[in-house]
Scaffold this motif. Structure first.
Motif, PDB file in Angstrom:
ATOM      1  N   ASP A 114       3.241  -5.206  30.791  1.00  0.00           N
ATOM      2  CA  ASP A 114       2.007  -4.873  29.895  1.00  0.00           C
ATOM      3  C   ASP A 114       2.407  -3.775  29.017  1.00  0.00           C
ATOM      4  O   ASP A 114       3.175  -2.939  29.543  1.00  0.00           O
ATOM      5  CB  ASP A 114       1.047  -4.612  30.890  1.00  0.00           C
ATOM      6  CG  ASP A 114       0.327  -5.704  31.613  1.00  0.00           C
ATOM      7  OD1 ASP A 114      -0.082  -6.816  30.897  1.00  0.00           O
ATOM      8  OD2 ASP A 114      -0.112  -5.548  32.745  1.00  0.00           O
ATOM      9  N   LYS A 119      -2.352  -5.965  23.750  1.00  0.00           N
ATOM     10  CA  LYS A 119      -3.545  -6.729  24.497  1.00  0.00           C
ATOM     11  C   LYS A 119      -2.852  -7.739  25.450  1.00  0.00           C
ATOM     12  O   LYS A 119      -3.420  -8.122  26.758  1.00  0.00           O
ATOM     13  CB  LYS A 119      -4.318  -7.506  23.529  1.00  0.00           C
ATOM     14  CG  LYS A 119      -5.675  -8.224  24.351  1.00  0.00           C
ATOM     15  CD  LYS A 119      -6.517  -8.664  23.320  1.00  0.00           C
ATOM     16  CE  LYS A 119      -7.885  -9.126  24.053  1.00  0.00           C
ATOM     17  NZ  LYS A 119      -8.768  -9.498  23.158  1.00  0.00           N
ATOM     18  N   TYR A 120      -1.459  -8.320  25.132  1.00  0.00           N
ATOM     19  CA  TYR A 120      -0.954  -9.471  25.964  1.00  0.00           C
ATOM     20  C   TYR A 120       0.199  -8.750  26.479  1.00  0.00           C
ATOM     21  O   TYR A 120       0.814  -7.817  25.904  1.00  0.00           O
ATOM     22  CB  TYR A 120      -0.738 -10.645  25.181  1.00  0.00           C
ATOM     23  CG  TYR A 120      -1.980 -11.153  24.388  1.00  0.00           C
ATOM     24  CD1 TYR A 120      -2.685 -11.798  25.213  1.00  0.00           C
ATOM     25  CD2 TYR A 120      -2.392 -10.893  23.308  1.00  0.00           C
ATOM     26  CE1 TYR A 120      -3.974 -12.361  24.774  1.00  0.00           C
ATOM     27  CE2 TYR A 120      -3.528 -11.420  22.534  1.00  0.00           C
ATOM     28  CZ  TYR A 120      -4.384 -12.188  23.498  1.00  0.00           C
ATOM     29  OH  TYR A 120      -5.589 -12.794  22.938  1.00  0.00           O
ATOM     30  N   GLN A 142       5.932 -11.967  23.079  1.00  0.00           N
ATOM     31  CA  GLN A 142       4.584 -11.220  22.968  1.00  0.00           C
ATOM     32  C   GLN A 142       3.642 -11.936  22.004  1.00  0.00           C
ATOM     33  O   GLN A 142       3.829 -12.111  20.911  1.00  0.00           O
ATOM     34  CB  GLN A 142       4.946  -9.627  22.805  1.00  0.00           C
ATOM     35  CG  GLN A 142       3.593  -9.025  22.853  1.00  0.00           C
ATOM     36  CD  GLN A 142       3.961  -7.487  23.278  1.00  0.00           C
ATOM     37  OE1 GLN A 142       4.946  -7.089  22.774  1.00  0.00           O
ATOM     38  NE2 GLN A 142       2.940  -6.639  23.639  1.00  0.00           N
ATOM     39  N   ARG A 143       2.687 -12.159  22.457  1.00  0.00           N
ATOM     40  CA  ARG A 143       1.466 -12.521  21.663  1.00  0.00           C
ATOM     41  C   ARG A 143       1.102 -11.430  20.793  1.00  0.00           C
ATOM     42  O   ARG A 143       1.005 -10.396  21.246  1.00  0.00           O
ATOM     43  CB  ARG A 143       0.469 -12.964  22.525  1.00  0.00           C
ATOM     44  CG  ARG A 143       0.525 -14.507  22.880  1.00  0.00           C
ATOM     45  CD  ARG A 143      -0.586 -14.648  23.891  1.00  0.00           C
ATOM     46  NE  ARG A 143      -1.646 -15.427  23.230  1.00  0.00           N
ATOM     47  CZ  ARG A 143      -2.592 -15.798  24.086  1.00  0.00           C
ATOM     48  NH1 ARG A 143      -2.760 -15.378  25.362  1.00  0.00           N
ATOM     49  NH2 ARG A 143      -3.562 -16.659  23.500  1.00  0.00           N
ATOM     50  N   ASP A 145      -1.593  -9.395  19.193  1.00  0.00           N
ATOM     51  CA  ASP A 145      -2.718  -8.892  19.691  1.00  0.00           C
ATOM     52  C   ASP A 145      -4.183  -9.467  19.190  1.00  0.00           C
ATOM     53  O   ASP A 145      -4.881 -10.154  19.726  1.00  0.00           O
ATOM     54  CB  ASP A 145      -3.059  -7.366  19.053  1.00  0.00           C
ATOM     55  CG  ASP A 145      -2.515  -6.450  19.940  1.00  0.00           C
ATOM     56  OD1 ASP A 145      -1.563  -6.997  20.940  1.00  0.00           O
ATOM     57  OD2 ASP A 145      -2.747  -5.142  20.061  1.00  0.00           O
ATOM     58  N   PRO A 148      -4.022 -15.281  18.619  1.00  0.00           N
ATOM     59  CA  PRO A 148      -3.301 -15.785  19.803  1.00  0.00           C
ATOM     60  C   PRO A 148      -2.295 -16.727  19.490  1.00  0.00           C
ATOM     61  O   PRO A 148      -1.512 -17.358  20.239  1.00  0.00           O
ATOM     62  CB  PRO A 148      -4.497 -16.268  20.417  1.00  0.00           C
ATOM     63  CG  PRO A 148      -5.640 -16.051  19.937  1.00  0.00           C
ATOM     64  CD  PRO A 148      -5.498 -15.466  18.695  1.00  0.00           C
ATOM     65  N   TYR A 151       3.030 -15.353  17.887  1.00  0.00           N
ATOM     66  CA  TYR A 151       3.906 -14.642  18.769  1.00  0.00           C
ATOM     67  C   TYR A 151       4.957 -13.755  18.246  1.00  0.00           C
ATOM     68  O   TYR A 151       5.506 -14.236  17.198  1.00  0.00           O
ATOM     69  CB  TYR A 151       4.608 -15.587  19.672  1.00  0.00           C
ATOM     70  CG  TYR A 151       3.478 -16.596  20.582  1.00  0.00           C
ATOM     71  CD1 TYR A 151       3.508 -16.240  21.782  1.00  0.00           C
ATOM     72  CD2 TYR A 151       2.888 -17.491  19.960  1.00  0.00           C
ATOM     73  CE1 TYR A 151       2.351 -16.866  22.623  1.00  0.00           C
ATOM     74  CE2 TYR A 151       2.207 -18.244  20.848  1.00  0.00           C
ATOM     75  CZ  TYR A 151       1.917 -17.831  21.883  1.00  0.00           C
ATOM     76  OH  TYR A 151       0.854 -18.616  22.913  1.00  0.00           O
ATOM     77  N   LEU A 208      -6.084 -17.944  31.626  1.00  0.00           N
ATOM     78  CA  LEU A 208      -5.143 -17.062  31.263  1.00  0.00           C
ATOM     79  C   LEU A 208      -4.114 -16.776  32.177  1.00  0.00           C
ATOM     80  O   LEU A 208      -4.572 -16.509  33.369  1.00  0.00           O
ATOM     81  CB  LEU A 208      -5.665 -15.771  31.257  1.00  0.00           C
ATOM     82  CG  LEU A 208      -7.302 -15.695  31.561  1.00  0.00           C
ATOM     83  CD1 LEU A 208      -7.610 -14.306  31.874  1.00  0.00           C
ATOM     84  CD2 LEU A 208      -7.872 -16.348  30.659  1.00  0.00           C
ATOM     85  N   GLU A 212       3.637 -16.201  27.498  1.00  0.00           N
ATOM     86  CA  GLU A 212       3.622 -16.511  26.026  1.00  0.00           C
ATOM     87  C   GLU A 212       3.400 -18.018  25.686  1.00  0.00           C
ATOM     88  O   GLU A 212       3.040 -18.723  26.363  1.00  0.00           O
ATOM     89  CB  GLU A 212       4.671 -15.946  25.650  1.00  0.00           C
ATOM     90  CG  GLU A 212       5.758 -16.463  26.428  1.00  0.00           C
ATOM     91  CD  GLU A 212       6.930 -16.436  25.750  1.00  0.00           C
ATOM     92  OE1 GLU A 212       7.079 -16.478  24.649  1.00  0.00           O
ATOM     93  OE2 GLU A 212       8.031 -15.723  25.851  1.00  0.00           O
ATOM     94  N   ASP A 223      -2.399 -18.219  27.391  1.00  0.00           N
ATOM     95  CA  ASP A 223      -1.567 -17.152  27.463  1.00  0.00           C
ATOM     96  C   ASP A 223      -0.608 -17.228  26.737  1.00  0.00           C
ATOM     97  O   ASP A 223      -0.335 -18.050  26.203  1.00  0.00           O
ATOM     98  CB  ASP A 223      -0.920 -17.096  28.848  1.00  0.00           C
ATOM     99  CG  ASP A 223      -1.207 -18.300  29.322  1.00  0.00           C
ATOM    100  OD1 ASP A 223      -1.212 -19.048  28.498  1.00  0.00           O
ATOM    101  OD2 ASP A 223      -1.170 -18.514  30.624  1.00  0.00           O
ATOM    102  N   PRO A 224      -0.166 -15.936  26.363  1.00  0.00           N
ATOM    103  CA  PRO A 224       0.926 -15.756  25.598  1.00  0.00           C
ATOM    104  C   PRO A 224       2.259 -16.511  25.952  1.00  0.00           C
ATOM    105  O   PRO A 224       2.707 -17.286  25.544  1.00  0.00           O
ATOM    106  CB  PRO A 224       1.235 -14.255  25.652  1.00  0.00           C
ATOM    107  CG  PRO A 224       0.441 -13.981  26.607  1.00  0.00           C
ATOM    108  CD  PRO A 224      -0.508 -14.952  27.158  1.00  0.00           C
TER     109      PRO A 224
END
Length: 292
Positions: A114, A119-120, A142-143, A145, A148, A151, A208, A212, A223-224
């Motif tokens: 994290d 956020k993701y 990473q996604r 913020d 969604p 990435y 979730l 990613e 989810d990312p």
DNA sequence: AAAATTTGACCGGG
DNA sequence: CCCGGTCAAATTTT
């Protein structure tokens, strides 16, 4: 390691590759056109994503053919400053369309964390052939913020493995099927699932999970990064589509003269096909910035 | 059974 | 000591 035309040398292979990609774009547009009236939302969206990926590849190919590789570092981003991490933003159309995330190489996830203000979580991947071939390439995904469907992908290190340069026959075959979805010669797996390595990755289901690249993230529920190792649906024969292979890196490096300590280049690329349909004005944004 | 992912622990820099 | 990155054992998926 074949050279892509960086700078000059041309690329016949690339020309044909470009033609293929373009042909794909054309057929996709037609299909999109056809579907436009029936079911607008989902199906079309998915198609848009594929379209975006294809156009993305085409652009890359075209650029390398023209010998105008990283010609874009507009705002002064010290492209050659010091880092050599290459980052890019990839947007997916729907959860099912992670093609953009799929850079044609196989990666193995080795961690997830994290991040402070994010956020993701950020997922960490390393080349599958790290041990077998000593390939030290890694990437983080990473996604974004807010969106969604976006990435951020950051690459570190150049690929030393062969898979990077030579896609397998199977991958090529897959790519072909992808181009001509009508004739499924043998199995058809086109869009749906395939998750790991050799095909289009897909996303997790709905809840979730964790990481990613996934599916319909639009709702922001996906989810990312998830479980999947991107694979190489596209023929790398043409050249490194979405991910920098060793060769491309070298090319970029030399052209940028990234000196410093270099080892990481940052190429931030933002592709927004969405705008393509909403704003005819700016289809894509290419940005190169050094960062890390 | 093998290969990949999940997760929390561990490590090193700032 | 906090934070981001990696390791490694347990677990899941193929």
């Amino acid at each position: 390691m074949e050279g892509y035309g960086g700078g000059g040398g041309g690329g016949r292979k690339q020309e044909s590759a470009l033609a293929s990609e373009l042909a794909q774009v054309l057929s996709m547009v037609r299909e999109l056109e056809a579907r436009m009236d029936q079911d607008p939302p989902a199906a079309a969206r998915e198609l848009c994503g594929e379209l975006a990926n294809t156009v993305d590849r085409s652009i890359r190919i075209a650029r390398s053919c023209c010998g105008c590789p990283p010609a874009d570092s507009p705002p002064g981003h010290a492209s050659d400053g010091n880092n050599n991490a290459q980052s890019r933003q990839v947007r997916v159309a729907s959860v099912k369309d992670m093609a953009p995330l799929d850079d044609g190489l196989s990666w193995r996830k080795y961690g997830q964390k994290d991040i402070l203000g994010a956020k993701y979580p950020r997922a960490y991947f390393r080349c599958t052939h790290r041990h077998s071939q000593g390939c030290l390439a890694t990437k983080h995904v990473q996604r974004a913020d807010a969106d969604p469907l976006l990435y951020d992908v950051v690459y570190h290190g150049a690929h030393a493995c062969v898979q990077a340069a030579h896609p397998s026959a199977e991958e090529l075959r897959r790519e072909l099927m992808h181009m001509h979805p009508g004739h499924a010669a043998g199995g058809g797996q086109d869009q749906d699932q395939e998750q790991q390595q050799s095909s289009s990755p897909r996303a997790p289901e709905v809840e979730l999970d964790t990481a990613e690249q996934g599916l319909q993230l639009q709702s922001g529920l996906l989810d990312p990064m998830t479980p999947y190792a991107f694979a190489a649906p596209t023929p790398g024969d043409f050249f490194p589509l979405l991910s920098p292979t060793g060769a491309e890196w070298q090319m970029m490096r030399s052209s940028h003269a990234s000196a410093g300590n270099g080892t990481d280049l940052v190429d931030h690329h933002q592709f927004q096909f969405d705008d393509l349909f909403t704003n005819a004005a700016e289809p894509f944004h290419w940005d190169l910035y050094a960062a890390n």
